[in-house]
Design a protein around this motif. Sequence first.
Motif, PDB file in Angstrom:
ATOM      1  N   PRO A   1      36.948  53.284  39.481  1.00  0.00           N
ATOM      2  CA  PRO A   1      36.346  51.957  39.270  1.00  0.00           C
ATOM      3  C   PRO A   1      36.663  51.344  37.905  1.00  0.00           C
ATOM      4  O   PRO A   1      36.822  50.125  37.805  1.00  0.00           O
ATOM      5  CB  PRO A   1      34.844  52.200  39.437  1.00  0.00           C
ATOM      6  CG  PRO A   1      34.672  53.664  39.567  1.00  0.00           C
ATOM      7  CD  PRO A   1      35.968  54.264  39.933  1.00  0.00           C
TER       8      PRO A   1
ATOM      9  N   ALA B   1      39.879  49.593  38.452  1.00  0.00           N
ATOM     10  CA  ALA B   1      40.038  48.819  39.693  1.00  0.00           C
ATOM     11  C   ALA B   1      40.546  47.391  39.500  1.00  0.00           C
ATOM     12  O   ALA B   1      41.495  46.984  40.148  1.00  0.00           O
ATOM     13  CB  ALA B   1      38.724  48.816  40.454  1.00  0.00           C
ATOM     14  N   ASN B   2      39.961  46.638  38.602  1.00  0.00           N
ATOM     15  CA  ASN B   2      40.326  45.222  38.504  1.00  0.00           C
ATOM     16  C   ASN B   2      41.105  44.904  37.231  1.00  0.00           C
ATOM     17  O   ASN B   2      41.176  43.759  36.832  1.00  0.00           O
ATOM     18  CB  ASN B   2      39.063  44.353  38.565  1.00  0.00           C
ATOM     19  CG  ASN B   2      38.449  44.371  39.956  1.00  0.00           C
ATOM     20  OD1 ASN B   2      39.128  44.664  40.932  1.00  0.00           O
ATOM     21  ND2 ASN B   2      37.175  44.055  40.030  1.00  0.00           N
TER      22      ASN B   2
END
Length: 247
Positions: free
Chosen positions: A92, A95-96
């Motif tokens: 996570p 992730a972006n």
Amino acid sequence: MMKPTDSCFSGYHVCFTFLQVIALASTSQNLMVTTPTGHLVARVGGQAELSCQVSPPRSVESMEVRWLRSDNYKLVYQYRGGHHGVNGEAAPEYANRTVFVKEAIGKGKVALRIHNITISDDGPYQCLFNDSGFSDVVSMNLSVAAFGLKTQIHVESSANDEPSVGCFTEGWFPQPRMEWRDSQGEVVPYSSLSYFQDEDRFFRIKMTLLLRNQSQKSITCCVLNPLTGEEKQTNLILPSKYSVMRG
Ligand SMILES: *[C@@H]1O[C@H](CO)[C@@H](O)[C@H](O)[C@H]1NC(C)=O
Ligand SMILES: *[C@@H]1O[C@H](CO)[C@@H](O)[C@H](O)[C@H]1NC(C)=O
Ligand SMILES: *[C@@H]1O[C@H](CO)[C@@H](O)[C@H](O)[C@H]1NC(C)=O
Ligand SMILES: *[C@@H]1O[C@H](CO)[C@@H](O)[C@H](O)[C@H]1NC(C)=O
Ligand SMILES: *[C@@H]1O[C@H](CO)[C@@H](O)[C@H](O)[C@H]1NC(C)=O
């Protein structure tokens, strides 16, 4: 007499497949994964580009390419090439923040750009290429640097009421080097030095100097980031009652 070409021709399909396997095995054996950037330096808030390529150059469009943290084996990014299906789940915290750079994928070069770098991105990474008959990996280290913005210097009293000067700075990574210098630029040994690391791993440091034996008119607090070589200097003009104390 049977000519070798006859036996090959008679089993045409088998022979052709056999040659294909040999060709694939030999190119795969010579192929290796390399990186032009074994050691990268990135700034907090900036970006880093983890580049990998196969050598000799050859398209990796159909290969699987993965970037991992090699200290905890977290997946940073996965490109699945020709294989369709569910992508690996990136950790996570990545992730972006990643962009797969594939302009030169036809020449075997790919990169992963990580945005908004934080201190937790500091560490070892691996880039892994996998295809039928070929698998290779290359390692690289990402070092994250932060340059402290706030530095304060002031005259204070030490525990036993002796006049001293303190320099306080924060927001550094990795641990900076710190020293006092006099007006001629000579190093003056510090009296105390204490380091703290906050929850985001930024370093805070306090350095002091007892003024009892100093004859300086001014004193400079120097902080150096050993990774980038950047230095910050903060100067203090000492009150005259301290600058005549020697002797
Ligand atoms: C990444 O972005 C998507 C879409 O904007 C969002 O739903 C998801 O929560 C984000 N993940 C993380 C770890 O920030
Ligand atoms: C970068 O990270 C900080 C702290 O996690 C966040 O506040 C900021 O929105 C991020 N910026 C971008 C461009 O993702
Ligand atoms: C490489 O890919 C094959 C399938 O194409 C898979 O079976 C194998 O586990 C992969 N190897 C690694 C090291 O990921
Ligand atoms: C990464 O850092 C480790 C530990 O300092 C070192 O042993 C290793 O050689 C480095 N790897 C590269 C590719 O620079
Ligand atoms: C100050 O100077 C005296 C004599 O030169 C020395 O004995 C003493 O240790 C010094 N004190 C400090 C704090 O440097």
